[in-house]
Design an enzyme around this catalytic site. Sequence first.
Site: not given
Ligand code: B3K
Ligand code: ZN
Length: 847
Positions: A122, A254-256, A258, A290-291, A313
């Site tokens: 992302e 912070g985190a992603m 996927n 959140h993730e 978001e």
């Molecule tokens: N969705 C990712 C953020 C990605 C940032 C890319 N530059 C983390 C989050 O908001 O949960």
């Molecule tokens: Zn997010």
Amino acid sequence: MRDASPQTIFLADYTPFGFQIEKVHLTFDLAPSATRVTSRIRFAPNPEASDKTFFLHGENLSLISAKIDGQAVTPTLTPEGLTCDVPSIPFTWEAEVQIDPAANTALEGLYLSNSMYCTQCEAEGFRKITYYPDRPDVMSVFTVRINGPHGTLLSNGNPVASGDCWAEWHDPWPKPAYLFALVAGELVAHRDAFTTNEGRSVDLALYVRPGDENKCSFGMQALKDSMKWDEDVYGRAYDLDVFNIVAVDDFNMGAMENKGLNIFNASAVLASPATSTDMNFERIEAIIAHEYFHNWTGNRITCRDWFQLCLKEGLTVFRDSQFTADMRSAPVKRISDVIDLRGRQFPEDQGPLAHPVRPESFQEINNFYTATVYEKGAEVIRMLHTLVGTKAYAAALDLYFERHDGQACTIEDWLTVFEDSTGRDLSQFKRWYSQAGTPRVAVTESFADGTYTLTFAQSLAPSATTPDPQPQVIPIAVGLLAPDGSEAMGTQVLELTQASQSFTFSGMAEKPVPSILRGFSAPVVLDHMADHAFLLAHDTDPFTRWEAGNNLARASLIATITRGTDPDPAWINGIAGILTDANLDPAYRSLMLDLPGQSELAAELHRAGHTPDPDAIWTAVHGLKYALSDAMADALPALYAAHQVSGPYAPNAEQSGKRALASAVLTLLTRQDGGDQAQVQYDTADNMTLQLGALANLIRAGRGDAALARFEAQWKEDRLVMDKWFGLQVGVAEPDDAADTAKALTQHAAFNWKNPNRFRATLGALAAHHAGFHAKDGSGYALLADWLIKLDPVNPQTTARMCSAFQTWRRYDTIRQSLIQKALERIASTPDLSRDTTEMITRIREA
Ligand code: B3K
Ligand code: ZN
């Protein structure tokens, strides 16, 4: 490096992709500098699309071969991707590319972190892995084969099969490419399991580098709590057989989220009492939630295009704030969120980087992962929740999941769900998504014949993206207090829809005292000459009571800065009363000591027509704290002692609240005892919260050298703790020393500037040190500019993000302005500056 004249993308130009993808098969032959990626993708023409150009994104790829239905083809290549003639019926595209993960320092696409392969896709990183329509509205089912080194081989979805140095994964849920993930390396797993309310048993694992095994249990518990909460509160159960989290040292954010394979910055998941503070624990719990919550709000329902980023978001931040409020203290969470909003989002709204929650154009989408999209986006959803009520909100969310599961959606889809389920017309409310800036609401009151009238006037300053602002729907939660402090009217939500609007309350025996914007019911600035001291003593709403203290402090500080007055005794007495009120939650009491941010004060002074002087602000803020410390000198030792925690450390709300109050009191006490108590706390600390709090105060007292050296010797092998060591020294430095301290730290052997955590800990701490960054001689600006210029070719994303430190430049005096302009000019004229940084610097300089 990249395009000389970057392209601007507009929301209004959206068109669907000309093809759909039925399925994707990827094979990775991993090698550090020469990874081969083979893709087999089944395309079919998209009946919804009129433009059938076959364009696949692709950047920094070496194309080895391409085939359509088994026949070699020769596509036309550009630096951004390829085009090719394709059949008008379904076909199979096959391509083999070679990439170089070891050379990928931008940490986007497939890269190496301590010899572990990992990905970040992302927003637009997948195009650095293979040729693909890298846009969120193209969703497909992925099967992935990894041929790799020894160790753990992970991708999205469920494991299918594995053998010696290979593994195959299949994700049954269609997803956009930005949710793709792959991890390979020597990792150890901390395992657990969760059974969903639908009876699915899910294997959970948290993968970490060997040596970090003892930092996993808190994160795992947070994950299970999140899974349960989403079932209980939103009715959303998990949908795969496994859920994996991996901790990575080098990560841009912070985190992603996927699908099925969340990748975390190690700082956002690894925790232990000895190495993590209470704040770290709370942040980790929130990020894991959140993730995880993205699995439904982001993954099952995703965004049609990146302009809709707030759809996932804003909603997911709102959901994680509800979770934290439920797990911990709701008022404390709310106040902390408001502090954060004012500290990070308001400056965006007030400066050259202002943009609507749903922007309408961008050059580099990574520059729009902002506090406006995230935190203001969450505030917009909170307002919707307030306006329709808890039950109607829950019904609307049920309809949202039912109607849009598996789709890539827009803000229009989201609002239509609310309109359909509640019957409300949300066309005016929608302005929150399209108008940039923080509305101001001025309040006047009158009282006659038992009728009390409140009049609100809203205004929004025009900005580049919102030249002609229109009135918004502003929910204002109001309560009325009788002069004796009792509640004359409980909380009511008033809906402000016009530029100016009055609300009357009849049957009042006496003129009440209003408590306005309870719970911070809207992200606005309130202009109201209220009786703050009275509200601080009597308000029943925890937010507005805290706000009253904050307002008193702000007024006192502004008066000191502009007129040289002494600290306001009303604040000192009011806060002293609150601090010693044992009926109040210690965490809440500690927040009462949180003075308005120095940058926020600068903004306030600027708005009132003054030129803010960062040194004067610093002096006033410290003077107010010292005055409180002096006034409470006798009470401080007992207050400190009363909030010591006995028994084993637990990072729960109760214990961390006590420690937060004790730590705030220790800071006041340090002024009185010169750091004696801090030294005792440092010497006896058995957890990082106490150790770091004591260290900060020892440095403030001018006797931190020995403790700093001991700390370094104790923790030199722990990278996350050493980030704190770097950050703290800059954070608590005197203004004149901050830039020098940061500069010296950049020369320390452990300053690994390519690691985003270490870079942010040091240079980010300088940018956050208001008086230090804005030192009159320009040393703060120059140092940050030097490092941003150095980092840009290596990691444009982190560089661009940190440019926002300069966004407030127009507030300051002409000398500072010209020093900042010089720094910006230096960055802007750097050869081959990235698209990311170019866009940020241009916006900051132009507006
Ligand atoms: N969705 C990712 C953020 C990605 C940032 C890319 N530059 C983390 C989050 O908001 O949960
Ligand atoms: Zn997010």
